[in-house]
Enzyme design. Structure first.
Site: not given
Ligand code: ADP
Ligand code: ZN
Length: 666
Positions: A255, A474
């Site tokens: 995020g 497993e």
């Molecule tokens: P990063 O930039 O860290 O790779 P992003 O900000 O692109 O990650 O996150 C991708 C998606 O994951 C976001 O658009 C959102 O939908 C979801 N997401 C990630 N973290 C959160 C959070 N803390 N709360 C709500 N949604 C999140």
């Molecule tokens: Zn194994």
């Protein structure tokens, strides 16, 4: 999500601009048509050439329908039969040019080619007749009858080909005249422009802090930035300096982009988003020019936020990996970025946020005070945060009464925010596929399983014997980990094949920051429990334990070389936190030490394996019981183990989990 509301800050869509763009499209179209004509008319431009061996094989397999000799190109075009076209090896030809010619063969002399072909056919006919005496010669000869067309016409298009470059240059000249008069729109003259996407107050979708769940610490730090953008006077009046940039550090999907967008949304300022990789082009000097352009546009729009995703693409420490010349371009881009960051005064109101998942490789100049002096760490969400993220993402979903977000949060240790967003979306799709009116718990569970292990592949080709081996393997992991004090207790084992793996076990590792030798050794023993079970039960071992062995070996190596956990080597660590060693060819230890390391790693793994075997040997009946249940039900849970082995003596596991461990078997 950006596509709908992005607009390029560098173009004002007025009429003059549009007609100019139309013209460029026309020139582009002409060029494409000419190039296409060139390829169409030159024999074999769009089809592959084959050599003699391949051609002979085609004849032998009766794949050839007809041939056409093209005098102009001194080649023979090959048309395949419809049956042949269905074959895998001709797939490309079928797609490229279904009506043929499918291939061509370059020849030296038509007469020679024809003679050779006739000879080959004779040979084939003879051998067919020899193999099967019931065949008649006439019939077999028919099979190898291939019509040969002659194409001796001259191709006027080919005569005109020399005109192509002239036309091209002419068109290009006209085009660039236009482009220059228009003040440089897109096209090749816009290459030094930044490709940043702009989200501003007019954009329909603005993200706010309530869309970001969890990340309390990060949010708090970043709130200060929002506050500054809202009322800069409060700070500048006191003579305070506001940080110019903040670096968001954390694993992918946690995020970081979302948080940066929320800052822009909360502060109601424009937000320029760009990925570090966008700066890097194959043209020299482009990166630096893009940086300059980005900052220029940003300053015009101040106060605003510039967000650079994956800044490590340009911000990698300089001077490292200096073997490749491509470095210079990145270096000059980085230098430009540093200059720009130093250049504007703090009061200009441009704040730079950058994201990376590898702060350790960044150039230290970037992290110096006055640049990205603030580092905000974003971690994978914990249990409570995961629940919060679920809440954010189910806001727009129609949920059934049995949906329990807390339970889902428990089932998804190690998931990032992006993974959870994905689960919610996937659950909706699963429910829709079943034509349900609401999304139920089972849909979410199916989605979680799918994200963990790829698509379920029921009924793929596994023989009953293989299945038995997998079940015992497993069960071996499950039993050993159940019986060892420090091994992570099991959550679930399945032998339903998913994606590439044939079976998998999920464990709940404890959250701990310091791990002892005993803990690591117990875990290694459990990792080898799968192979040990195969040996104890079937008396033979299989290749199925590859990933187990890899994991155990890596762990043993890390214990010896990094953590100083071996007696022979003592309290020495060859870990290099600067990452410099990744680029050097020599090992930091002597040959003698290398031998010691090898023998220590070997001894450790052997000891763990023997231990796993002993444990399973003593509990053979219980192991068998467990494996039979697994074979029958395909999935077992901790409760099944409890009924067989009794309650786990040492329940030192906490609820919260750092990473899910899935243990795969290929
Ligand atoms: P990063 O930039 O860290 O790779 P992003 O900000 O692109 O990650 O996150 C991708 C998606 O994951 C976001 O658009 C959102 O939908 C979801 N997401 C990630 N973290 C959160 C959070 N803390 N709360 C709500 N949604 C999140
Ligand atoms: Zn194994």
């Amino acid at each position: 999500m950006a596509a709908s509301n992005s607009n390029n800050p560098n173009t004002n869509p007025n009429n003059g601009n549009r007609s100019q763009r139309n013209l460029s499209i026309i020139y582009l179209a002409i060029t494409i048509v000419l190039i296409a004509l060139f390829f169409y008319t030159s024999a074999g431009g769009a089809v592959d050439e084959v050599d003699n061996t391949v051609f002979n094989k085609m004849i032998e397999n009766q794949d050839v329908k007809s041939l056409e000799y093209v005098k102009k190109d001194n080649c023979v075009q090959i048309y395949l039969t419809d049956d042949a076209l269905r074959k895998k090896e001709y797939e490309k030809a079928r797609k490229l040019n279904p009506d043929g010619p499918h291939y061509y063969i370059q020849i030296a002399d038509y007469q020679v080619f024809n003679d050779n072909l006739r000879e080959l056919k004779e040979e084939l006919i003879e051998s067919r007749l020899a193999a099967d005496t019931t065949l008649t010669r006439a019939k077999v000869k028919d099979d190898y009858e291939i019509p040969m067309k002659q194409n001796t016409t001259e191709n006027w298009m080919r005569e005109l080909i020399w005109l192509l470059p002239t036309l091209f240059i002419f068109g290009f000249f006209l085009y660039s005249m236009r482009a220059m008069r228009g003040g440089g729109g897109g096209g090749i003259f816009g290459i030094g422009k930044s490709k940043a996407q702009l989200f501003d107050a007019k954009s329909p979708t603005t993200v706010s802090f309530k869309d970001v769940a969890g990340m309390e610490g990060a949010k708090e730090e970043i709130e200060e930035i929002v506050d500054f953008l809202k009322n800069p006077k409060k700070y500048t009046v006191l003579g305070g300096k506001i940080p110019k940039g903040a670096l968001l550090v954390g694993p992918p999907g946690t995020g970081k982009t979302l948080l940066a967008k929320a800052v822009a949304g909360e502060a109601h300022v424009p937000f320029f988003s760009m990925s570090g990789a966008d700066f890097v082009e194959m043209f020299v000097g482009v990166g630096a020019s893009r940086v300059r352009d980005l900052f220029k546009t940003a300053k015009e729009k101040a106060p605003c936020i510039i967000f650079i995703d994956e800044i490590d693409a340009i911000g990698r420490a300089r001077g490292r990996n200096s073997l490749s010349g491509a470095n210079d371009e990145r270096e000059s881009t980085l230098n430009q970025l540093l200059t720009e960051m130093d250049g504007f005064s703090t009061n200009a109101g441009v704040i730079i946020l950058a994201a990376t998942n590898r702060a350790d490789v960044l150039d230290s100049a970037l992290l110096r005070a006055g640049r990205f002096d603030r580092q905000i760490h974003v971690e994978l969400p914990n249990l409570v945060e995961r629940k919060g993220i679920f809440e954010v993402h189910v806001r727009n979903l129609k949920l059934g009464p049995d949906v329990d977000l807390e339970f889902f949060a428990k089932q998804t240790p190690g998931f990032s925010g992006a993974d959870i967003a994905n689960v919610c979306n996937e659950a909706a799709l699963v429910a829709a596929r079943k034509s349900k009116s609401v999304i139920e718990k089972e849909d979410f569970l199916a989605a979680i399983d799918r994200i963990i292990g790829g698509l379920e592949k029921r009924g793929s080709l596994i023989t009953p014997e293989e299945k038995k081996v997998i079940a015992y393997h497993e069960s071996g992991h499950a039993s050993v980990s159940w019986l060892l004090r420090y091994a992570s207790p099991l959550v679930k084992v399945t032998i339903v094949p998913r994606g590439k793996s044939l079976g998998a076990a999920w464990y709940l590792p404890e959250e701990r920051h310091i791990t002892t030798y005993e803990q690591l050794f117990d875990e290694m023993t459990a990792t080898l429990g799968g192979r040990a079970a195969e040996e104890v039960i079937f008396g033979k071992i299989s290749t199925g334990a590859l990933s187990d062995l890899e994991k155990a070996s890596k762990q043993a190596y890390a214990m010896v070389v990094y953590y100083g956990l071996s007696k022979k080597l003592g309290n020495i660590s060859y870990y290099d936190s600067t990452g410099q060693a990744d680029y050097s060819f020599s090992k930091p230890y002597s040959e003698k030490t290398a031998e010691d390391i090898d023998s220590e790693v070997h001894d450790m793994i052997e000891a763990a394996y023997t231990r796993a075997k002993d444990i399973l040997e003593k509990n053979k009946d219980k192991l068998t019981q467990l494996a039979e249940i697994l074979l029958d039900k395909e999935v077992i849970f901790a409760e099944n183990l409890e009924t067989i082995f009794g309650k786990r003596e040492f329940d030192n596991a906490k609820q919260e989990v750092e990473q899910p461990k899935t243990e795969d078997k290929e």
